[in-house]
Enzyme design. Sequence first.
Site, PDB file in Angstrom:
ATOM      1  N   GLY A  47       3.017  -1.721  -1.918  1.00  0.00           N
ATOM      2  CA  GLY A  47       3.417  -2.231  -0.608  1.00  0.00           C
ATOM      3  C   GLY A  47       2.754  -3.565  -0.350  1.00  0.00           C
ATOM      4  N   GLN A  52      -0.241 -10.470   4.697  1.00  0.00           N
ATOM      5  CA  GLN A  52      -1.079 -10.672   3.514  1.00  0.00           C
ATOM      6  C   GLN A  52      -0.743 -11.947   2.747  1.00  0.00           C
ATOM      7  OE1 GLN A  52      -0.228  -6.406   2.206  1.00  0.00           O
ATOM      8  NE2 GLN A  52      -2.239  -6.785   1.291  1.00  0.00           N
ATOM      9  N   CYS A  96      -6.197  -1.756  -1.380  1.00  0.00           N
ATOM     10  CA  CYS A  96      -5.386  -2.795  -0.754  1.00  0.00           C
ATOM     11  C   CYS A  96      -5.495  -4.067  -1.573  1.00  0.00           C
ATOM     12  CB  CYS A  96      -5.901  -3.034   0.671  1.00  0.00           C
ATOM     13  SG  CYS A  96      -5.042  -4.363   1.524  1.00  0.00           S
ATOM     14  N   LEU A  97      -4.366  -4.747  -1.752  1.00  0.00           N
ATOM     15  CA  LEU A  97      -4.370  -5.988  -2.537  1.00  0.00           C
ATOM     16  C   LEU A  97      -5.222  -7.065  -1.874  1.00  0.00           C
ATOM     17  CD1 LEU A  97      -0.595  -6.126  -3.556  1.00  0.00           C
ATOM     18  CD2 LEU A  97      -2.534  -5.291  -4.900  1.00  0.00           C
ATOM     19  N   HIS A 138      -0.482   2.183   6.323  1.00  0.00           N
ATOM     20  CA  HIS A 138      -1.293   1.079   5.791  1.00  0.00           C
ATOM     21  C   HIS A 138      -0.613  -0.269   6.051  1.00  0.00           C
ATOM     22  CE1 HIS A 138      -4.018  -0.589   2.501  1.00  0.00           C
ATOM     23  NE2 HIS A 138      -3.124  -1.544   2.639  1.00  0.00           N
ATOM     24  N   GLU A 139       0.688  -0.343   5.756  1.00  0.00           N
ATOM     25  CA  GLU A 139       1.390  -1.629   5.896  1.00  0.00           C
ATOM     26  C   GLU A 139       1.569  -2.006   7.369  1.00  0.00           C
ATOM     27  OE1 GLU A 139       1.465  -3.295   3.308  1.00  0.00           O
ATOM     28  OE2 GLU A 139       1.173  -1.648   1.909  1.00  0.00           O
ATOM     29  N   HIS A 142      -1.474  -3.565   8.665  1.00  0.00           N
ATOM     30  CA  HIS A 142      -1.585  -4.995   8.323  1.00  0.00           C
ATOM     31  C   HIS A 142      -0.915  -5.872   9.382  1.00  0.00           C
ATOM     32  CE1 HIS A 142      -3.529  -5.323   4.471  1.00  0.00           C
ATOM     33  NE2 HIS A 142      -2.707  -4.475   3.877  1.00  0.00           N
TER      34      HIS A 142
END
Length: 181
Positions: A47, A52, A96-97, A138-139, A142
Site C-alpha cells: 500500500g 508518502q 511502513c515504506l 494504515h493507509e 497516512h
Amino acid sequence: MLLEVLQFPDPRLREVARPVVPEDVNDELRKLADDMLETMYDEPGIGLAATQVGVGLRLVVMDLDWSDDGERNPRVLLNPEIVRAEGRATSPAEGCLSVPDFNADVPRAERVIVRARSLDWEELDFDATELESFCFQHEIDHLDGKLFIDRISRLKRDLYIRRRKKQLRVEARESSTPSTY
Ligand code: NI
C-alpha cells in the site's frame, strides 16, 4: 516513473491531505496513481498513500497479494473513509515504506467498512478483516498525517526514534564531502 517515498521524520508525512474532488480527476492524477503503483511494487510494499510521495490528496493505492511473477490486483482509491470499525485486533509486525528498518505489532480495529471512489468516480465499498483491514487503516492514517509508530507504546516509539536519528547522523557524516588538505 518511480517516485521518492518520504522518510520519517519528514514533516510532510504529518500533513492532513485534502479530499479529491471530481475536477481533480484528470490525466495528471491518473499518472500519479500509476506512478504510485509502480513505486509500491518497486519498493516493495502492499500500500502507498499520496502523502508518502509528497502529494496532499486523499489517494491511496493497494495490492494485498501481488507476486513478482505476474499476479497483480491493483486498487486505486480516492477519498477512502472508514464508515464503521468493529472489534479489536493486533496487526502483526506492521511496517511502513516511510518508517525504515522497523516493524511492530499495532493495535487496530478488527473489521472495517470502507467507502471510497474509483478514478471513474464510482462508489466502492469494502468489508475488510485481517491484512486488508489493517492495510486500509494504515493507509487512511497516512492521509491524516499519522504513522503506525503513533499507535505503539511510547517506550517502543522513543527507542525507534533514537535509533533512526542516530542512523541519520551516520548517513549525514558518510555523505559529507571529505576534507582535503
Ligand atoms: Ni505506510
